[in-house]
Write an enzyme that holds these catalytic residues in place. Structure first.
Site, short mmCIF file in Angstrom:
data_model
loop_
_atom_site.label_atom_id
_atom_site.label_comp_id
_atom_site.label_asym_id
_atom_site.label_seq_id
_atom_site.Cartn_x
_atom_site.Cartn_y
_atom_site.Cartn_z
N SER A 20 0.88 -1.31 0.02
CA SER A 20 0.03 -0.06 -0.04
C SER A 20 0.89 1.21 -0.18
CB SER A 20 -0.74 -0.11 1.35
OG SER A 20 -1.67 1.25 1.28
N ARG A 21 0.47 2.24 -0.85
CA ARG A 21 1.40 3.40 -0.91
C ARG A 21 0.53 4.67 0.00
NH1 ARG A 21 5.69 3.35 -4.52
NH2 ARG A 21 5.56 1.73 -5.83
N SER A 22 -0.70 4.29 0.55
CA SER A 22 -1.33 5.11 1.38
C SER A 22 -0.66 5.95 2.45
CB SER A 22 -2.77 4.43 1.93
OG SER A 22 -3.37 4.09 0.86
N THR A 66 -8.74 -1.44 2.22
CA THR A 66 -8.55 -2.00 0.81
C THR A 66 -8.88 -3.38 0.79
OG1 THR A 66 -7.04 -2.12 -1.01
CG2 THR A 66 -6.07 -2.45 1.31
N LYS A 70 -13.53 -4.36 1.69
CA LYS A 70 -14.35 -3.03 1.67
C LYS A 70 -16.03 -3.20 1.62
CE LYS A 70 -11.26 -0.64 -1.77
NZ LYS A 70 -11.26 0.00 -2.94
N ASP A 107 -13.62 6.27 -3.91
CA ASP A 107 -13.02 5.86 -5.33
C ASP A 107 -13.55 6.37 -6.30
OD1 ASP A 107 -11.30 4.02 -4.15
OD2 ASP A 107 -12.69 2.40 -3.93
N MET A 223 -7.92 1.67 -14.60
CA MET A 223 -8.07 1.93 -13.11
C MET A 223 -6.83 1.29 -12.33
SD MET A 223 -12.02 2.05 -12.32
CE MET A 223 -11.91 1.74 -10.70
N GLY A 247 -3.94 4.42 -13.44
CA GLY A 247 -4.77 4.81 -12.40
C GLY A 247 -4.04 5.28 -11.23
#
Ligand code: ATR
Length: 283
Positions: A20-22, A66, A70, A107, A223, A247
């Site tokens: 995850s890049r969050s 994620t 969800k 999203d 996406m 995306g």
């Protein structure tokens, strides 16, 4: 919801979660806005999502969700869902307010803001959306809300595209004129924007669909993102799309919308996207 005085605890929960890049995205937004926060990756066991969320919100402020959780997040926040979450049937943003868990799905707004950034405002556009799984469900309502002229959803299993349409029309009867559905072959006419929301790019395979016809100034948008153009993007270029894009901007856009829910401030997407792009690679 603004928290400028103490470091609030935020995070992203999923399985797997290493990729995850969050965290880096939210940390950059926070620096931009002068907000102190910590943002962590949380790996939840497949059968332990609710417990992990409960534990987090003992002192946590906000959680991104994620895969594969969800839909479970939607159930957990069932009493306090935004319209976008109800439309999507899935939640990617959770927060606690007045002792109750709230859920939204950002999203679709992330996608729409990226389309605008690229100069392809969905308003009045004819849009072909390929796929009818979770990724597609998250974006149908925001694309309609953004004022597209027509949104046509096609899927390998056509019944899933029709089910998706029925779900949205049941909640938003006005959508029936502008939302249509069909199988992968059913895409006659030409399109301003074609969006790949199938999971085919994950395997670098082309969705089994005949080439769509592109209008002038058209965009083909995948996406998913990777360091190089996806098979869908390459095929779209050959088929005459004027611009093709992955995306990554949607990823940053959905994070910006979550950040705005939690902190009441809209962060700037461009510098964060540029930094991320230099790590991920050009498309
Ligand atoms: P998620 O909920 O994570 O999006 P999903 O529900 O399995 O995952 O949805 C994946 C989507 O990609 C579906 O629309 C799927 O089509 P089917 O519903 O017919 O299975 C689509 N998909 C996956 N691989 C594909 C391929 N090679 N060609 C076309 N569509 C594909």
């Amino acid at each position: 919801m603004s928290d400028t005085t103490s470091a609030g605890r935020y995070g992203v929960i999923g399985n797997p979660i290493k990729h995850s890049r969050s965290p880096e995205i939210h940390e950059q937004f926070a620096r931009q806005c002068g907000i102190a926060l910590s943002y962590e990756r949380i790996l939840a066991p497949e059968d332990g999502f609710a417990a992990a969320v409960g534990e987090f919100f003992a002192d946590g402020k906000g959680l991104n969700v994620t895969l594969p959780f969800k839909e479970q997040a939607f159930e957990l926040a069932a009493k306090r869902l935004t319209r976008r979450a109800r439309m999507a049937g899935a939640v990617n943003t959770l927060w606690m307010k007045d002792g109750e868990l709230h859920g939204c799905n950002t999203d679709g707004v992330g996608l729409c803001s990226d389309l605008r950034r690229l100069g392809h405002d969905p308003a009045d556009m004819r849009i072909l959306l390929i796929g009818a799984g979770g990724a597609s469900r998250g974006v149908v309502f925001p694309l309609l809300e953004a004022g597209c002229e027509l949104l046509h959803v096609i899927n390998r299993t056509s019944s899933k595209a029709h089910d998706l349409r029925e779900h949205v029309v049941a909640l938003e009867p006005d959508a029936s004129r502008r939302l249509s559905a069909g199988g992968l072959d059913d895409h006659s006419g030409d399109w301003d924007i074609v969006i790949n929301a199938t999971s085919a790019s994950l395997q670098q395979t082309l969705p089994e669909l005949p080439d769509a016809r592109y209008r002038k100034n058209s965009l083909a948008y995948d996406m998913f993102y990777a360091g190089e153009p996806t098979a869908f993007m390459l095929a779209a270029e050959r088929a005459g799309a004027d611009q093709v894009m992955d995306g990554l901007g949607m990823l940053v856009g959905q994070a910006a919308a979550s950040f705005a829910i939690w902190h009441g401030v809209e962060p700037e997407v461009e510098p964060v996207l540029a930094a991320l792009r230099s790590q991920v690679g050009q498309v």
